[in-house]
Design an enzyme around this catalytic site. Structure first.
Site, mmCIF file in Angstrom:
data_model
loop_
_atom_site.group_PDB
_atom_site.id
_atom_site.type_symbol
_atom_site.label_atom_id
_atom_site.label_comp_id
_atom_site.label_asym_id
_atom_site.label_seq_id
_atom_site.Cartn_x
_atom_site.Cartn_y
_atom_site.Cartn_z
ATOM 1 N N LYS A 134 0.831 -1.208 0.000
ATOM 2 C CA LYS A 134 0.000 0.000 0.000
ATOM 3 C C LYS A 134 0.867 1.261 0.000
ATOM 4 O O LYS A 134 0.640 2.182 -0.783
ATOM 5 C CB LYS A 134 -0.938 0.002 1.208
ATOM 6 C CG LYS A 134 -1.869 1.207 1.258
ATOM 7 C CD LYS A 134 -2.785 1.151 2.466
ATOM 8 C CE LYS A 134 -2.021 1.444 3.738
ATOM 9 N NZ LYS A 134 -2.902 1.535 4.917
ATOM 10 N N ASP A 149 -6.557 1.298 0.937
ATOM 11 C CA ASP A 149 -6.633 1.367 2.392
ATOM 12 C C ASP A 149 -8.055 1.009 2.820
ATOM 13 O O ASP A 149 -8.862 0.549 2.001
ATOM 14 C CB ASP A 149 -6.217 2.755 2.890
ATOM 15 C CG ASP A 149 -7.235 3.831 2.509
ATOM 16 O OD1 ASP A 149 -8.157 3.554 1.699
ATOM 17 O OD2 ASP A 149 -7.115 4.958 3.029
#
Length: 213
Positions: free
Chosen positions: A120, A138
């Site tokens: 991420k 997220d």
């Protein structure tokens, strides 16, 4: 959701916010990398509060190494998991200096090899700092993608792949920011603000909230 709806959704977001960006304050790829590492399980507001004085003192890998872990810890002590984050940042800065001339690499494998940097974080840096067509999933983006029907998936990686597959290329550079902002301010976890939503008529969510009386 059909592709026509997806196109309309991103056209609306693009018209409303043509140049979205992260809310993490940064002035370089390095500052962005450090801010994103600090943002895990923390709000952007708390990260910005910590990084503004930190970056005024040290905003390069070599400068943070010179600062040292103890001093770094004092700057980020109000952020969750600050002890482990301080250790990871010092290790990351050491690798950047030793292997990348102090610069943030524009390479996923190199980024993910840095302590405290996962997929991420690497995607955020590649997209925001370097303009790569990546998608950082997220909790906000995971929720919005599933709830709206834009890109359902059981895992963040599945959602990431679905978003990359379904979002028209012309929207991909900014899609991460539109999705996260929508999740942060409109499509809230407990009670989405459907009456205020720009895409309510296109969204597949069945339990839309009503306007307050």
């Amino acid at each position: 959701m059909n592709q026509n709806k997806r196109i309309q959704i991103f056209e609306r977001w693009s018209a409303a916010n043509p140049a979205p960006t992260t809310e993490l304050i940064h002035g370089s790829p390095f500052e962005l990398l450090i801010a994103v590492i600090l943002s895990a399980q923390a709000t952007d507001k708390s990260v910005n509060k910590a990084t503004q004085p930190l970056f005024a003192r040290a905003n390069t890998a070599s400068a943070i190494l010179a600062l040292g872990e103890d001093e770094l810890r004092t700057h980020i002590r109000n952020i969750g998991l600050f002890n482990s984050k301080a250790k990871n940042i010092i290790k990351t800065c050491a690798i950047l200096v030793a292997e990348h001339e102090g610069q943030v690499p524009r390479d996923r494998q190199a980024l993910e090899s840095l302590p405290g940097v996962g997929r991420k974080t690497a995607n955020v840096v590649l997209n925001t700092a370097f303009g790569e067509l990546t998608m950082a999933v997220d909790t906000h983006i995971f929720r919005v993608s599933n709830r709206t029907g834009i890109a359902p998936g059981k895992t963040p990686l599945a959602v990431e792949r679905a978003l990359l597959r379904h979002i028209p290329k012309r929207f991909l550079k900014n899609a991460h920011h539109w999705l996260i902002l929508h999740g942060r301010y409109t499509c809230l976890a407990r009670k989405p603000r459907c009456p205020e939503c720009l895409i309510a008529d296109l969204c597949d969510y069945r339990d839309k909230t009503a306007a307050a009386v």
